[in-house]
Design an enzyme around this catalytic site. Sequence first.
Site, PDB file in Angstrom:
ATOM      1  N   ALA A 249       0.810  -1.228   0.104  1.00  0.00           N
ATOM      2  CA  ALA A 249      -0.111  -0.087   0.023  1.00  0.00           C
ATOM      3  C   ALA A 249       1.135   1.373   0.008  1.00  0.00           C
ATOM      4  O   ALA A 249       0.159   2.355  -0.092  1.00  0.00           O
ATOM      5  CB  ALA A 249      -0.993  -0.022   1.220  1.00  0.00           C
ATOM      6  N   ALA A 250       2.028   1.248  -0.138  1.00  0.00           N
ATOM      7  CA  ALA A 250       2.937   2.549   0.059  1.00  0.00           C
ATOM      8  C   ALA A 250       2.731   3.341  -1.471  1.00  0.00           C
ATOM      9  O   ALA A 250       2.520   4.476  -1.231  1.00  0.00           O
ATOM     10  CB  ALA A 250       4.588   1.798   0.019  1.00  0.00           C
ATOM     11  N   GLY A 251       2.376   2.304  -2.353  1.00  0.00           N
ATOM     12  CA  GLY A 251       2.453   3.194  -3.562  1.00  0.00           C
ATOM     13  C   GLY A 251       0.787   3.766  -3.859  1.00  0.00           C
ATOM     14  O   GLY A 251       0.764   4.856  -4.353  1.00  0.00           O
ATOM     15  N   ASP A 252      -0.059   3.067  -2.948  1.00  0.00           N
ATOM     16  CA  ASP A 252      -1.279   3.560  -3.004  1.00  0.00           C
ATOM     17  C   ASP A 252      -1.481   4.962  -2.135  1.00  0.00           C
ATOM     18  O   ASP A 252      -2.008   5.990  -2.417  1.00  0.00           O
ATOM     19  CB  ASP A 252      -2.288   2.431  -2.336  1.00  0.00           C
ATOM     20  CG  ASP A 252      -2.427   1.579  -3.086  1.00  0.00           C
ATOM     21  OD1 ASP A 252      -2.272   1.679  -4.179  1.00  0.00           O
ATOM     22  OD2 ASP A 252      -2.545   0.388  -2.572  1.00  0.00           O
TER      23      ASP A 252
HETATM   24  O1  RIB Z   1      -1.594  -2.082  -3.342  1.00  0.00           O
HETATM   25  C1  RIB Z   1      -1.831  -3.032  -2.346  1.00  0.00           C
HETATM   26  C2  RIB Z   1      -3.366  -3.521  -2.606  1.00  0.00           C
HETATM   27  O2  RIB Z   1      -3.030  -4.476  -3.721  1.00  0.00           O
HETATM   28  C3  RIB Z   1      -3.399  -4.638  -1.461  1.00  0.00           C
HETATM   29  O3  RIB Z   1      -4.221  -4.114  -0.368  1.00  0.00           O
HETATM   30  C4  RIB Z   1      -4.233  -5.615  -2.309  1.00  0.00           C
HETATM   31  O4  RIB Z   1      -5.679  -5.830  -1.886  1.00  0.00           O
HETATM   32  C5  RIB Z   1      -3.957  -5.328  -3.708  1.00  0.00           C
HETATM   33  O5  RIB Z   1      -5.302  -4.842  -4.242  1.00  0.00           O
END
Ligand code: RIB
Length: 304
Positions: A249-252
């Site tokens: 989730a760092a990229g998110d």
């Molecule tokens: O970017 C991380 C996410 O990728 C995770 O939370 C997983 O659910 C996938 O969608």
Amino acid sequence: MPRITVIGSINMDLVIRAPRLPRTGETLFGEGFSMVPGGKGANQAVTAARIGAQVTFVGKVGRDIFGEELRTSLARERVDTRYLFTDDHAATGVALIVIDNSGDNSILVAPGANMRCNPEDVDAAAEELAAADVLLLQLEIPLETDDYAISLAKRHQVPVILDAGPASQRAVSNLKQIDILSPNETEAEALTGVKVSGLKGAEQACRSLLSKGVGTVVLKLGAQGAMIGDRDGIRHIPGVKVHVVDTTAAGDAFTAALAVALGEGKGIDEVVVWANHVGALTVTRLGAQTSLPTREEVDRFIKP
Ligand code: RIB
């Protein structure tokens, strides 16, 4: 406070830490299991809400226990869930995540209901979308839904940020309509065919994406920071050094930070410096939404 509409995926992440990934046919003991709300879309929605935006999420879960839990946890984060729809025919998205000793991960996603998020769902949220300061998208729902959302946003002059994850050679049909495209190295390579290892490759990939008509490219380089490409040229913004626990989730978090800072009217270089800090804080903790920082944490991290 900027208004951000996120249209995208929502998953329940089933996470195990292990010394390494199991080989084919091998059974390996891991070290603990956690169930964490995730999905690239929902992760970005939660980050944006925690760091200072008013967020509406458009997506789909199944009619099952994971769907109920994800809805509750998203609402708890003060994300508007009026357009989180429930599908009667598909299960809620699930991601199996293995995290190794160095904090790197492997993710296997069963998208389920995410792949039933359709243009009608976007239409239902059209009023919110038209009033947004930024539309934030990823590639974990059907491409035609992303395409539809982009054209609707453009009709209302809403800037569009597309996180190009997960890696796909198929992009949205008109990259020219994307204001900011933010891939990581693998995703940039899938979109351009350019091998992105090191800053030179990143620069080349940025050029290739700009030549396809993207307004601004922000290529995420993990610990190395990010490469910006726009009409002012190509430049590298170095990363922030931290102890890596889990990169999930760092990229998110990084892309959501781009959206929030852009919505606050900051210039792109300043936006990327800030987003680097948000991404860096995220890798210091385990899990997807469990690792996303608040605005206070980011402010304290930048100016202790
Ligand atoms: O970017 C991380 C996410 O990728 C995770 O939370 C997983 O659910 C996938 O969608």
